[in-house]
Design a protein around this motif. Structure first.
Motif, PDB file in Angstrom:
ATOM      1  N   SER A  91      15.367   7.338  47.539  1.00 11.83           N
ATOM      2  CA  SER A  91      15.556   6.201  48.434  1.00 11.83           C
ATOM      3  C   SER A  91      16.927   6.245  49.091  1.00 11.83           C
ATOM      4  CB  SER A  91      15.386   4.894  47.671  1.00 11.83           C
ATOM      5  OG  SER A  91      16.530   4.626  46.878  1.00 11.83           O
ATOM      6  N   ASN A  92      17.131   5.377  50.049  1.00 12.11           N
ATOM      7  CA  ASN A  92      18.394   5.308  50.777  1.00 12.11           C
ATOM      8  C   ASN A  92      19.363   4.286  50.194  1.00 12.11           C
ATOM      9  OD1 ASN A  92      17.736   7.299  52.743  1.00 12.11           O
ATOM     10  ND2 ASN A  92      16.435   5.790  53.780  1.00 12.11           N
ATOM     11  N   ALA A  93      19.093   3.821  48.983  1.00 14.77           N
ATOM     12  CA  ALA A  93      19.970   2.844  48.331  1.00 14.77           C
ATOM     13  C   ALA A  93      20.197   3.253  46.874  1.00 14.77           C
ATOM     14  CB  ALA A  93      19.348   1.447  48.381  1.00 14.77           C
ATOM     15  N   GLN A  94      21.354   2.895  46.348  1.00 13.00           N
ATOM     16  CA  GLN A  94      21.637   3.120  44.936  1.00 13.00           C
ATOM     17  C   GLN A  94      20.620   2.366  44.073  1.00 13.00           C
ATOM     18  OE1 GLN A  94      25.774   3.006  43.011  1.00 13.00           O
ATOM     19  NE2 GLN A  94      24.944   1.002  42.465  1.00 13.00           N
ATOM     20  N   VAL A  95      20.245   2.999  42.945  1.00 15.07           N
ATOM     21  CA  VAL A  95      19.317   2.371  42.012  1.00 15.07           C
ATOM     22  C   VAL A  95      19.993   2.247  40.653  1.00 15.07           C
ATOM     23  CG1 VAL A  95      17.107   2.586  40.818  1.00 15.07           C
ATOM     24  CG2 VAL A  95      17.304   3.295  43.209  1.00 15.07           C
ATOM     25  N   GLN A  96      19.865   1.084  40.019  1.00 17.02           N
ATOM     26  CA  GLN A  96      20.411   0.868  38.684  1.00 17.02           C
ATOM     27  C   GLN A  96      19.302   0.944  37.653  1.00 17.02           C
ATOM     28  OE1 GLN A  96      23.228  -2.333  38.271  1.00 17.02           O
ATOM     29  NE2 GLN A  96      22.757  -2.636  36.105  1.00 17.02           N
ATOM     30  N   VAL A  97      19.580   1.631  36.538  1.00 19.06           N
ATOM     31  CA  VAL A  97      18.626   1.772  35.437  1.00 19.06           C
ATOM     32  C   VAL A  97      19.389   1.638  34.129  1.00 19.06           C
ATOM     33  CG1 VAL A  97      16.933   3.257  34.310  1.00 19.06           C
ATOM     34  CG2 VAL A  97      17.176   3.338  36.793  1.00 19.06           C
ATOM     35  N   ASN A  98      18.893   0.849  33.207  1.00 22.97           N
ATOM     36  CA  ASN A  98      19.463   0.756  31.852  1.00 22.97           C
ATOM     37  C   ASN A  98      18.567   1.512  30.882  1.00 22.97           C
ATOM     38  OD1 ASN A  98      21.900  -0.821  31.908  1.00 22.97           O
ATOM     39  ND2 ASN A  98      20.639  -2.568  32.511  1.00 22.97           N
ATOM     40  N   LEU A  99      19.067   2.629  30.360  1.00 20.64           N
ATOM     41  CA  LEU A  99      18.352   3.400  29.345  1.00 20.64           C
ATOM     42  C   LEU A  99      18.674   2.790  27.979  1.00 20.64           C
ATOM     43  CD1 LEU A  99      19.380   6.900  30.737  1.00 20.64           C
ATOM     44  CD2 LEU A  99      17.222   5.699  31.172  1.00 20.64           C
ATOM     45  N   VAL A 100      17.654   2.419  27.233  1.00 23.19           N
ATOM     46  CA  VAL A 100      17.885   1.641  26.019  1.00 23.19           C
ATOM     47  C   VAL A 100      17.162   2.272  24.834  1.00 23.19           C
ATOM     48  CG1 VAL A 100      17.715  -0.632  24.947  1.00 23.19           C
ATOM     49  CG2 VAL A 100      18.054  -0.447  27.419  1.00 23.19           C
ATOM     50  N   THR A 101      17.928   2.514  23.756  1.00 24.19           N
ATOM     51  CA  THR A 101      17.340   2.904  22.477  1.00 24.19           C
ATOM     52  C   THR A 101      17.592   1.773  21.489  1.00 24.19           C
ATOM     53  OG1 THR A 101      19.330   3.962  21.560  1.00 24.19           O
ATOM     54  CG2 THR A 101      17.943   5.299  23.014  1.00 24.19           C
ATOM     55  N   ASP A 102      17.254   1.996  20.231  1.00 24.86           N
ATOM     56  CA  ASP A 102      17.504   0.945  19.242  1.00 24.86           C
ATOM     57  C   ASP A 102      18.978   0.842  18.876  1.00 24.86           C
ATOM     58  OD1 ASP A 102      17.662   3.341  17.908  1.00 24.86           O
ATOM     59  OD2 ASP A 102      16.391   2.743  16.232  1.00 24.86           O
ATOM     60  N   LYS A 103      19.812   1.787  19.391  1.00 19.98           N
ATOM     61  CA  LYS A 103      21.243   1.782  19.059  1.00 19.98           C
ATOM     62  C   LYS A 103      22.152   1.461  20.237  1.00 19.98           C
ATOM     63  CE  LYS A 103      20.858   5.112  15.246  1.00 19.98           C
ATOM     64  NZ  LYS A 103      21.325   6.427  14.731  1.00 19.98           N
ATOM     65  N   VAL A 104      21.790   1.928  21.442  1.00 18.68           N
ATOM     66  CA  VAL A 104      22.708   1.785  22.571  1.00 18.68           C
ATOM     67  C   VAL A 104      21.944   1.480  23.856  1.00 18.68           C
ATOM     68  CG1 VAL A 104      24.364   3.431  21.576  1.00 18.68           C
ATOM     69  CG2 VAL A 104      22.653   4.235  23.223  1.00 18.68           C
ATOM     70  N   SER A 105      22.690   1.054  24.860  1.00 21.73           N
ATOM     71  CA  SER A 105      22.186   1.011  26.228  1.00 21.73           C
ATOM     72  C   SER A 105      23.105   1.866  27.091  1.00 21.73           C
ATOM     73  CB  SER A 105      22.133  -0.418  26.755  1.00 21.73           C
ATOM     74  OG  SER A 105      23.436  -0.937  26.933  1.00 21.73           O
ATOM     75  N   VAL A 106      22.500   2.537  28.074  1.00 21.34           N
ATOM     76  CA  VAL A 106      23.249   3.393  28.990  1.00 21.34           C
ATOM     77  C   VAL A 106      23.001   2.875  30.401  1.00 21.34           C
ATOM     78  CG1 VAL A 106      23.707   5.778  29.687  1.00 21.34           C
ATOM     79  CG2 VAL A 106      22.765   5.313  27.411  1.00 21.34           C
ATOM     80  N   PRO A 107      23.944   2.123  30.960  1.00 22.79           N
ATOM     81  CA  PRO A 107      23.739   1.536  32.293  1.00 22.79           C
ATOM     82  C   PRO A 107      24.043   2.552  33.398  1.00 22.79           C
ATOM     83  CG  PRO A 107      25.820   0.799  31.377  1.00 22.79           C
ATOM     84  CD  PRO A 107      25.196   1.655  30.324  1.00 22.79           C
ATOM     85  N   LYS A 117      23.850   4.190  37.280  1.00 24.17           N
ATOM     86  CA  LYS A 117      23.765   3.882  38.696  1.00 24.17           C
ATOM     87  C   LYS A 117      23.539   5.202  39.433  1.00 24.17           C
ATOM     88  CE  LYS A 117      26.691  -0.223  38.422  1.00 24.17           C
ATOM     89  NZ  LYS A 117      27.944  -0.889  38.882  1.00 24.17           N
ATOM     90  N   VAL A 118      22.338   5.353  39.977  1.00 21.68           N
ATOM     91  CA  VAL A 118      21.931   6.610  40.614  1.00 21.68           C
ATOM     92  C   VAL A 118      22.110   6.462  42.123  1.00 21.68           C
ATOM     93  CG1 VAL A 118      20.133   8.352  40.771  1.00 21.68           C
ATOM     94  CG2 VAL A 118      20.200   6.824  38.774  1.00 21.68           C
ATOM     95  N   PRO A 119      23.019   7.234  42.722  1.00 17.90           N
ATOM     96  CA  PRO A 119      23.282   7.065  44.159  1.00 17.90           C
ATOM     97  C   PRO A 119      22.056   7.370  45.020  1.00 17.90           C
ATOM     98  CG  PRO A 119      25.029   8.335  43.087  1.00 17.90           C
ATOM     99  CD  PRO A 119      23.918   8.220  42.099  1.00 17.90           C
ATOM    100  N   ALA A 120      22.082   6.891  46.230  1.00 15.04           N
ATOM    101  CA  ALA A 120      21.012   7.174  47.192  1.00 15.04           C
ATOM    102  C   ALA A 120      20.877   8.673  47.409  1.00 15.04           C
ATOM    103  CB  ALA A 120      21.331   6.480  48.516  1.00 15.04           C
ATOM    104  N   ARG A 121      19.629   9.116  47.565  1.00 15.11           N
ATOM    105  CA  ARG A 121      19.324  10.511  47.894  1.00 15.11           C
ATOM    106  C   ARG A 121      20.101  11.474  47.011  1.00 15.11           C
ATOM    107  NH1 ARG A 121      15.256  12.038  50.712  1.00 15.11           N
ATOM    108  NH2 ARG A 121      16.370  13.503  52.030  1.00 15.11           N
ATOM    109  N   SER A 122      19.849  11.384  45.717  1.00 11.18           N
ATOM    110  CA  SER A 122      20.635  12.189  44.775  1.00 11.18           C
ATOM    111  C   SER A 122      19.809  12.594  43.563  1.00 11.18           C
ATOM    112  CB  SER A 122      21.865  11.415  44.296  1.00 11.18           C
ATOM    113  OG  SER A 122      21.495  10.384  43.403  1.00 11.18           O
ATOM    114  N   ILE A 123      20.346  13.588  42.871  1.00 10.37           N
ATOM    115  CA  ILE A 123      19.892  13.984  41.543  1.00 10.37           C
ATOM    116  C   ILE A 123      20.993  13.605  40.570  1.00 10.37           C
ATOM    117  CG2 ILE A 123      19.185  15.902  40.062  1.00 10.37           C
ATOM    118  CD1 ILE A 123      18.670  17.478  42.693  1.00 10.37           C
TER     119      ILE A 123
END
Length: 478
Positions: free
Chosen positions: A447-463, A465-471
């Motif tokens: 997409s052409n916009a940054q996307v936020q994702v929170n990866l969550v396990t039973d121990k931690v969260s990893v917030p 931020k994936v920039p637009a048009r990126s890997i």
């Protein structure tokens, strides 16, 4: 009076002791973090950063969690170490070549590529057409001088850097004396022809001897395909091998591997997505089950969705993507970076794929060296200037960064895990667990916009931020 003096002396000594050994201040708290690498259309190139890990309760939105499912393990990612690539590498001075190979294969100093493809004999990107037995009779099998001069010095250096690299070997042609015309009769040409059943046993021993010679030098041949692009008659070196021929040859080469004690896997087909029945006819044949470990695929025709049918038909067999090229006909960095990561990498891995190899580690800026009748418009994973064979003369193309984003965070043996939770338009991701227990996630944001994702396990969260048009690739330990 004596006791008072003793008390004063004790107090003085205590004061001196205190001043000479001050109590240290408490060390600052070190917060755990995830390592992040990003390559984007906007200009980031494996840009490193880090994310401070939070508590699971901190993640209220954009939440992705594991669902308990486990899928395939992954062997790795890399590029083909063709003779053309070796030629360009060996023109470099030794220090620059070592620096580049460390960048490519070292887990500590570089991206940690762990899977490569090697031609069994010559190809359209070698310095001549040849096999390791061009004189009739298997007693004449011998390492070819061109591989001795070009391939082996590069493989030796790669294995000094990373002894865990695995090889997939593929032939472009059998020896010419083993060929017949498509309707019979002797066929004395590198391009086209079929494998004469009279020489099935000899050709089976050719594979055995090639693997033994390679492994005798310390190289790990984890799998071979029996023919590169078996339905392509027109390459500069080629062999037409319809599925019935491959089936009949498997019944000879499979037992030959067993008799020699080889553990090398055999991958069938090694061609485009548009013909799935070829591979499925072999993968589903119970008489071949002991010999066939999986299938190999290219993307020049058809869609990666064909692998859904392949996995459904043979769920216990491995799937590998073994060749794709970039070149004058299709290349732009931005377009290929995104589309190839979506279709080849995430597309293969999400369909139970175990590894990806792409075509040609290194070519020069004139697309050389290549054979007459081969591809004269192909680009390598990296391009080196034909006038400046130094590190400064190297341009890293999109395929390099596709490989890097995966190899940097995924170790060989990583297992793909099932997820559930947040999704967004243009966002694709896959979650893995490495053998050391660390987690790794691959993101693609089209997409052409940054996307936020929170990866969550039973121990931690990893917030994230994936920039637009990126890997983006993320790795952390808990």
């Amino acid at each position: 009076m004596k006791s008072v003096r003793s008390l004063l002396l004790t107090l003085a000594m205590t004061a001196c002791s205190s001043s000479s050994a001050p109590v240290p201040e408490p060390a600052p708290e070190v917060k755990p973090f995830a390592k992040v690498y990003t390559t984007s259309v906007a200009g980031a190139r494996m840009a490193p950063s880090q994310i401070t890990l939070g508590q699971p309760s901190d993640a209220h939105f954009y939440k992705v969690t594991l669902n308990g499912d486990c899928y395939q393990s992954v062997d790795g990612f890399g590029l083909a170490v063709t003779q053309a690539s070796c030629y360009n590498l060996l023109v470099m001075n030794a220090a620059d070549r070592t620096a580049f190979l460390e960048e490519m294969f070292s887990r500590e100093k570089g991206i940690g590529s762990s899977l490569i493809r090697v031609c069994i004999g010559g190809s359209d990107f070698s310095l001549d057409e040849f096999t390791w037995c061009d004189t009739p009779g298997m007693e004449n099998f011998a390492i070819h001088p061109l591989d001795q001069e070009y391939l082996f010095p590069v493989l030796d250096e790669i294995y000094r850097i990373n002894p865990d690299v695995k090889i997939i070997g593929s032939p472009w042609s059998c020896p010419r004396w083993m060929k017949m015309g498509e309707n019979g009769g002797f066929y004395d040409a590198w391009t086209g022809g079929r494998l004469n059943p009279e020489y099935y046993a000899d050709y089976a021993q050719y594979f055995v001897k090639w693997i033994q010679a390679m492994e005798g030098r310390g190289y790990t041949v984890s799998a071979v395909t029996l023919q590169n692009e078996p339905l392509h008659r027109g390459n500069s070196m080629s062999l037409y091998m319809p599925w019935e021929d491959q089936r009949d040859f498997l019944k000879v080469v499979g037992p030959a591997f067993k008799a020699a004690g080889l553990t090398t896997g055999i991958l069938v087909y090694d061609h485009n997505y548009d013909v799935t029945d070829y591979a499925l006819n072999l993968l589903k044949d119970s008489s071949l089950d002991d010999y066939v470990s999986g299938s190999a695929w290219h993307n020049y025709l058809g869609s990666v969705t064909a692998l859904d049918k392949v996995h459904a038909g043979a769920p216990d067999k491995g799937i590998y993507f073994t060749e794709a090229s970039i070149g004058n006909w299709n290349y732009s960095f931005d377009g290929c970076l995104i589309s190839d990561f979506r279709d080849i990498f995430l597309g293969t891995l999400s369909r139970h794929g175990k590894g990806v190899t792409l075509w040609n580690l290194m070519l020069d800026d004139e697309h050389k060296p290549y054979r007459p009748g081969g591809c004269d418009t192909c680009w390598g994973g990296v391009t080196i200037s034909h006038t400046d064979h130094s590190l400064k003369g190297i341009t890293r193309n999109s395929h390099y960064y596709n490989i890097a984003q995966c190899s940097k965070v995924l170790e060989p043996g990583a297992v793909r895990l099932g997820t559930s939770g947040y999704s967004a338009s243009g966002l694709t991701y896959l979650w893995f667990r490495n053998p050391d227990g660390s987690y790794a996630v691959l993101f693609l944001n089209e997409s052409n916009a940054q996307v936020q994702v929170n990866l969550v396990t039973d121990k931690v969260s990893v917030p994230c931020k994936v920039p637009a048009r990126s890997i983006q690739s993320v790795r952390w330990e808990e």
